[in-house]
Design an enzyme around this catalytic site. Structure first.
Site, PDB file in Angstrom:
ATOM      1  N   TYR A   1      63.687  25.058  72.061  1.00 25.44           N
ATOM      2  CA  TYR A   1      64.427  24.033  72.802  1.00 25.44           C
ATOM      3  C   TYR A   1      65.375  24.788  73.735  1.00 25.44           C
ATOM      4  O   TYR A   1      66.263  25.503  73.252  1.00 25.44           O
ATOM      5  CB  TYR A   1      65.268  23.167  71.864  1.00 25.44           C
ATOM      6  CG  TYR A   1      64.473  22.229  70.969  1.00 25.44           C
ATOM      7  CD1 TYR A   1      63.826  22.680  69.820  1.00 25.44           C
ATOM      8  CD2 TYR A   1      64.383  20.865  71.261  1.00 25.44           C
ATOM      9  CE1 TYR A   1      63.114  21.808  68.999  1.00 25.44           C
ATOM     10  CE2 TYR A   1      63.672  19.990  70.442  1.00 25.44           C
ATOM     11  CZ  TYR A   1      63.034  20.472  69.318  1.00 25.44           C
ATOM     12  OH  TYR A   1      62.337  19.615  68.506  1.00 25.44           O
TER      13      TYR A   1
ATOM     14  N   PRO B  33      63.719  11.904  72.530  1.00 26.21           N
ATOM     15  CA  PRO B  33      62.839  12.759  71.724  1.00 26.21           C
ATOM     16  C   PRO B  33      63.417  14.119  71.325  1.00 26.21           C
ATOM     17  O   PRO B  33      62.791  14.834  70.537  1.00 26.21           O
ATOM     18  CB  PRO B  33      61.609  12.935  72.618  1.00 26.21           C
ATOM     19  CG  PRO B  33      62.040  12.607  73.995  1.00 26.21           C
ATOM     20  CD  PRO B  33      63.207  11.693  73.894  1.00 26.21           C
TER      21      PRO B  33
ATOM     22  N   LYS C  99      62.944  12.958  66.103  1.00 29.40           N
ATOM     23  CA  LYS C  99      63.307  12.063  64.997  1.00 29.40           C
ATOM     24  C   LYS C  99      62.597  10.702  65.013  1.00 29.40           C
ATOM     25  O   LYS C  99      62.555  10.014  63.989  1.00 29.40           O
ATOM     26  CB  LYS C  99      64.825  11.822  65.003  1.00 29.40           C
ATOM     27  CG  LYS C  99      65.601  13.004  64.478  1.00 29.40           C
ATOM     28  CD  LYS C  99      65.428  13.159  62.969  1.00 29.40           C
ATOM     29  CE  LYS C  99      65.781  14.530  62.467  1.00 29.40           C
ATOM     30  NZ  LYS C  99      64.657  15.383  62.121  1.00 29.40           N
TER      31      LYS C  99
ATOM     32  N   HIS D  75      56.307  25.051  59.620  1.00 29.05           N
ATOM     33  CA  HIS D  75      57.260  25.870  60.389  1.00 29.05           C
ATOM     34  C   HIS D  75      58.548  26.042  59.608  1.00 29.05           C
ATOM     35  O   HIS D  75      59.170  25.079  59.194  1.00 29.05           O
ATOM     36  CB  HIS D  75      57.541  25.213  61.751  1.00 29.05           C
ATOM     37  CG  HIS D  75      56.456  25.480  62.749  1.00 29.05           C
ATOM     38  ND1 HIS D  75      56.691  25.983  63.992  1.00 29.05           N
ATOM     39  CD2 HIS D  75      55.114  25.337  62.651  1.00 29.05           C
ATOM     40  CE1 HIS D  75      55.541  26.141  64.625  1.00 29.05           C
ATOM     41  NE2 HIS D  75      54.562  25.745  63.839  1.00 29.05           N
TER      42      HIS D  75
ATOM     43  N   TYR E  16      67.597  18.673  61.246  1.00 29.83           N
ATOM     44  CA  TYR E  16      66.274  18.857  61.852  1.00 29.83           C
ATOM     45  C   TYR E  16      65.169  18.667  60.799  1.00 29.83           C
ATOM     46  O   TYR E  16      64.148  18.043  61.077  1.00 29.83           O
ATOM     47  CB  TYR E  16      66.165  20.243  62.504  1.00 29.83           C
ATOM     48  CG  TYR E  16      64.971  20.343  63.435  1.00 29.83           C
ATOM     49  CD1 TYR E  16      65.042  19.845  64.739  1.00 29.83           C
ATOM     50  CD2 TYR E  16      63.776  20.906  63.003  1.00 29.83           C
ATOM     51  CE1 TYR E  16      63.941  19.909  65.586  1.00 29.83           C
ATOM     52  CE2 TYR E  16      62.674  20.975  63.849  1.00 29.83           C
ATOM     53  CZ  TYR E  16      62.771  20.485  65.137  1.00 29.83           C
ATOM     54  OH  TYR E  16      61.673  20.542  65.968  1.00 29.83           O
TER      55      TYR E  16
HETATM   56  P1  FAD Z   1      54.346   2.657  68.083  1.00 30.17           P
HETATM   57  O1  FAD Z   1      53.738   3.998  67.976  1.00 30.17           O
HETATM   58  O2  FAD Z   1      54.922   2.233  69.382  1.00 30.17           O
HETATM   59  O3  FAD Z   1      53.239   1.606  67.631  1.00 30.17           O
HETATM   60  C1  FAD Z   1      53.399   0.202  67.816  1.00 30.17           C
HETATM   61  C2  FAD Z   1      52.035  -0.465  67.898  1.00 30.17           C
HETATM   62  O4  FAD Z   1      52.205  -1.878  68.012  1.00 30.17           O
HETATM   63  C3  FAD Z   1      51.260  -0.024  69.134  1.00 30.17           C
HETATM   64  O5  FAD Z   1      49.977   0.403  68.773  1.00 30.17           O
HETATM   65  C4  FAD Z   1      51.243  -1.271  70.029  1.00 30.17           C
HETATM   66  O6  FAD Z   1      50.066  -1.377  70.805  1.00 30.17           O
HETATM   67  C5  FAD Z   1      51.331  -2.390  68.999  1.00 30.17           C
HETATM   68  N1  FAD Z   1      51.880  -3.635  69.545  1.00 30.17           N
HETATM   69  C6  FAD Z   1      52.899  -3.776  70.430  1.00 30.17           C
HETATM   70  N2  FAD Z   1      53.113  -5.072  70.694  1.00 30.17           N
HETATM   71  C7  FAD Z   1      52.218  -5.764  69.973  1.00 30.17           C
HETATM   72  C8  FAD Z   1      51.936  -7.160  69.843  1.00 30.17           C
HETATM   73  N3  FAD Z   1      52.643  -8.072  70.514  1.00 30.17           N
HETATM   74  N4  FAD Z   1      50.933  -7.535  69.027  1.00 30.17           N
HETATM   75  C9  FAD Z   1      50.209  -6.615  68.325  1.00 30.17           C
HETATM   76  N5  FAD Z   1      50.428  -5.276  68.415  1.00 30.17           N
HETATM   77  C10 FAD Z   1      51.425  -4.867  69.232  1.00 30.17           C
HETATM   78  N6  FAD Z   1      59.045  11.348  66.953  1.00 30.17           N
HETATM   79  C11 FAD Z   1      59.143  12.317  66.004  1.00 30.17           C
HETATM   80  O7  FAD Z   1      59.458  11.998  64.845  1.00 30.17           O
HETATM   81  N7  FAD Z   1      58.915  13.645  66.273  1.00 30.17           N
HETATM   82  C12 FAD Z   1      58.606  14.054  67.526  1.00 30.17           C
HETATM   83  O8  FAD Z   1      58.345  15.246  67.713  1.00 30.17           O
HETATM   84  C13 FAD Z   1      58.544  13.042  68.575  1.00 30.17           C
HETATM   85  N8  FAD Z   1      58.258  13.392  69.838  1.00 30.17           N
HETATM   86  C14 FAD Z   1      58.101  12.418  70.777  1.00 30.17           C
HETATM   87  C15 FAD Z   1      57.803  12.829  72.065  1.00 30.17           C
HETATM   88  C16 FAD Z   1      57.645  11.881  73.050  1.00 30.17           C
HETATM   89  C17 FAD Z   1      57.327  12.362  74.436  1.00 30.17           C
HETATM   90  C18 FAD Z   1      57.782  10.481  72.748  1.00 30.17           C
HETATM   91  C19 FAD Z   1      57.594   9.422  73.806  1.00 30.17           C
HETATM   92  C20 FAD Z   1      58.093  10.066  71.461  1.00 30.17           C
HETATM   93  C21 FAD Z   1      58.263  11.030  70.472  1.00 30.17           C
HETATM   94  N9  FAD Z   1      58.576  10.681  69.170  1.00 30.17           N
HETATM   95  C22 FAD Z   1      58.739  11.657  68.227  1.00 30.17           C
HETATM   96  C23 FAD Z   1      58.735   9.253  68.791  1.00 30.17           C
HETATM   97  C24 FAD Z   1      57.469   8.627  68.166  1.00 30.17           C
HETATM   98  O9  FAD Z   1      56.364   8.802  68.997  1.00 30.17           O
HETATM   99  C25 FAD Z   1      57.665   7.127  67.872  1.00 30.17           C
HETATM  100  O10 FAD Z   1      58.868   6.965  67.176  1.00 30.17           O
HETATM  101  C26 FAD Z   1      56.499   6.505  67.062  1.00 30.17           C
HETATM  102  O11 FAD Z   1      55.386   6.298  67.884  1.00 30.17           O
HETATM  103  C27 FAD Z   1      56.880   5.180  66.433  1.00 30.17           C
HETATM  104  O12 FAD Z   1      55.778   4.632  65.748  1.00 30.17           O
HETATM  105  P2  FAD Z   1      55.640   3.065  65.549  1.00 30.17           P
HETATM  106  O13 FAD Z   1      54.368   2.871  64.780  1.00 30.17           O
HETATM  107  O14 FAD Z   1      56.896   2.517  65.000  1.00 30.17           O
HETATM  108  O15 FAD Z   1      55.507   2.458  67.017  1.00 30.17           O
HETATM  109  C1  DHB Z   2      57.410  17.567  70.202  1.00 31.28           C
HETATM  110  C2  DHB Z   2      58.107  16.518  70.701  1.00 31.28           C
HETATM  111  C3  DHB Z   2      59.467  16.444  70.484  1.00 31.28           C
HETATM  112  O1  DHB Z   2      60.187  15.420  70.942  1.00 31.28           O
HETATM  113  C4  DHB Z   2      60.134  17.432  69.774  1.00 31.28           C
HETATM  114  O2  DHB Z   2      61.472  17.353  69.604  1.00 31.28           O
HETATM  115  C5  DHB Z   2      59.418  18.482  69.262  1.00 31.28           C
HETATM  116  C6  DHB Z   2      58.047  18.549  69.471  1.00 31.28           C
HETATM  117  C7  DHB Z   2      55.954  17.670  70.449  1.00 31.28           C
HETATM  118  O3  DHB Z   2      55.389  16.763  71.080  1.00 31.28           O
HETATM  119  O4  DHB Z   2      55.348  18.643  70.022  1.00 31.28           O
END
Ligand code: FAD
Ligand code: DHB
Length: 397
Positions: free
Chosen positions: A203, A295, A299, A75, A388
């Site tokens: 947005y 979100p 980021k 994009h 962004y």
């Molecule tokens: P997580 O994905 O939370 O993974 C952690 C893992 O550790 C999990 O699988 C969990 O089960 C495991 N775990 C937890 N506790 C334990 C334990 N005690 N022992 C063993 N395992 C354990 N980010 C973006 O950059 N762009 C976006 O567009 C965006 N949109 C989002 C939209 C929504 C609606 C949401 C909720 C989040 C969004 N995010 C976005 C954020 C992004 O999803 C998270 O930052 C990302 O999942 C972080 O990854 P992680 O691997 O650090 O943590």
């Molecule tokens: C999506 C989620 C976000 O938080 C964002 O800023 C842009 C896109 C998505 O799930 O597609």
């Protein structure tokens, strides 16, 4: 108790843990991942959709970029809309960079498959995972699997276990500072197999609240609505969701809205959270384990990726050059980029959501004026675009 050994023990098989294990494997560094739930459960978390180029580069370096590069969509812009006024932010024209729209579920699946193919060990459904002696030269993790207790000895522990994980709790309270802001609303997300309303993400700020139109492909859409924290998913039929979305998306975009049955619907709370420092002895906090952003700026996952990039460089230097001292650079380098992301997410969240009576009239007018200023100025749009697409990654000293 059975004893196992690895160089870097990784807690959590989310995007952070998987990416780190694949990258370290490329350098011949041995890892074992411990994950609390099943692989399918991890893949049930829909979440992110927008990947910065820095993240995409790492995924390619990790050897898991093939599907992202063939199925993901590059994009070159994004739109902000204030009621019916649409303002394109031309990312590539303003910064020379772009983002890739490719779902967190897909990138996680690609990395899981690559991990399996390369025979990197991951233990799913590991319970009572607990790090020990992380300040010593011989840290270890205890856990249980199928009723058997294990000890995993290692040199370093990467806490990639998300916001609710055990790693952050291992740092004594008196040695860490936690910064938190909880927002008074959640995001209701809906996924549907319908073509997206627009080529670019929109947005939208409206008096009824914020809305986001995103996508996963030409035939799959992802939409979000700002909702009160008290709302439950059951309060929102598909019909009610589409009706509300129509009221919040700009009128000339709504003409292109195709509605359909939802294939997923969920509500997430929104918050900022930062733990300082991100390192304690030989334990590192990576991704959501150390920080959360609302979100709105897309980021969260991207900040997780920049943490991984820093830790990967550090551990590579440790094992290839024997420079153990460089581990102290992890927290300051990672936190500098994290705070930038936190600030941008806070700014986007504050300016685009409706805070109702939580913000006085004066503050609301100041913010409308600020947004108008940014969106009417090329310099303002460039400032938004630069953040962004993502700030550059910092190198080690
Ligand atoms: P997580 O994905 O939370 O993974 C952690 C893992 O550790 C999990 O699988 C969990 O089960 C495991 N775990 C937890 N506790 C334990 C334990 N005690 N022992 C063993 N395992 C354990 N980010 C973006 O950059 N762009 C976006 O567009 C965006 N949109 C989002 C939209 C929504 C609606 C949401 C909720 C989040 C969004 N995010 C976005 C954020 C992004 O999803 C998270 O930052 C990302 O999942 C972080 O990854 P992680 O691997 O650090 O943590
Ligand atoms: C999506 C989620 C976000 O938080 C964002 O800023 C842009 C896109 C998505 O799930 O597609």
């Amino acid at each position: 108790m059975e004893t196992k050994k690895t160089q870097v023990a990784i807690i959590g098989a989310g995007p952070s843990g998987l990416l780190l294990s694949l990258l370290l494997n490329k350098q011949g560094i041995d890892t074992v991942i411990l994950e609390r739930v099943t692989g399918n459960y991890v893949l049930g978390r829909i979440r992110a959709g927008v990947l910065e180029q820095g993240f995409a580069k790492l995924v390619r370096q990790a050897g898991a970029g093939h599907n992202m590069d063939t199925l993901g969509e590059v994009h070159h812009g994004v739109e902000l809309a204030i009621d019916d006024k649409r303002v394109p932010i031309e990312l590539t024209k303003l910064t020379g960079e772009s983002v890739i729209v490719y779902g967190q579920v897909d990138i996680t699946r690609d990395m899981m498959e690559e991990r399996e193919k390369r025979g990197i060990e991951a233990i799913y459904e590991a319970s009572n995972v607990q790090p020990h002696d992380v300040k010593s030269d011989n840290p270890y993790i205890t856990y249980e699997k199928d009723g058997v207790k294990y000890k995993l000895e290692c040199d370093y522990i990467a806490g990639c276990d998300g916001f609710h994980g055990v790693s952050r709790k291992t740092i004594p309270d008196e040695l860490k500072t936690e910064y938190e802001r909880v927002y008074p609303f959640g995001w209701l997300g809906l996924m549907s197999d319908t073509p997206p309303i627009n080529d670019e993400l929109i947005y939208a700020k409206t008096k009824r609240g914020f809305a986001l139109a995103s996508m996963r492909s030409k035939t799959r859409s992802r939409y979000y609505l700002q909702v009160p924290l008290t709302d439950k998913v059951e309060d929102w039929s598909d019909e009610k969701f589409w009706e509300e979305l129509k009221k919040r998306m700009p009128k000339d975009a709504v003409k292109n809205l195709v509605t359909g049955k939802s294939i997923e619907k969920s509500i997430v709370p929104t918050r900022s959270f930062i733990c300082e420092p991100l390192q304690y002895g030989n334990l590192f906090l990576v991704g959501d384990a150390g920080h959360i952003v609302p979100p709105t700026g897309a980021k969260g996952l991207n900040l997780a990726a920049s943490d991984v990039a820093t830790l990967y460089k550090i551990l590579t230097r440790v094992y290839k050059q024997g420079d153990k001292k460089c581990i102290e650079q992890y927290s300051p380098i990672a936190l500098r980029r994290v705070w930038n992301g936190v600030r941008f997410s806070w700014w986007m969240t504050d300016l685009l959501h409706n805070f109702g009576d939580d913000k006085d009239f004066y503050t609301q007018r100041m913010e409308s004026s600020e947004l108008e200023f940014f969106l009417n100025s090329e310099a303002g749009k460039k400032v938004i675009a630069e953040q962004y697409v993502g700030l550059p990654y910092e190198d080690l000293e």
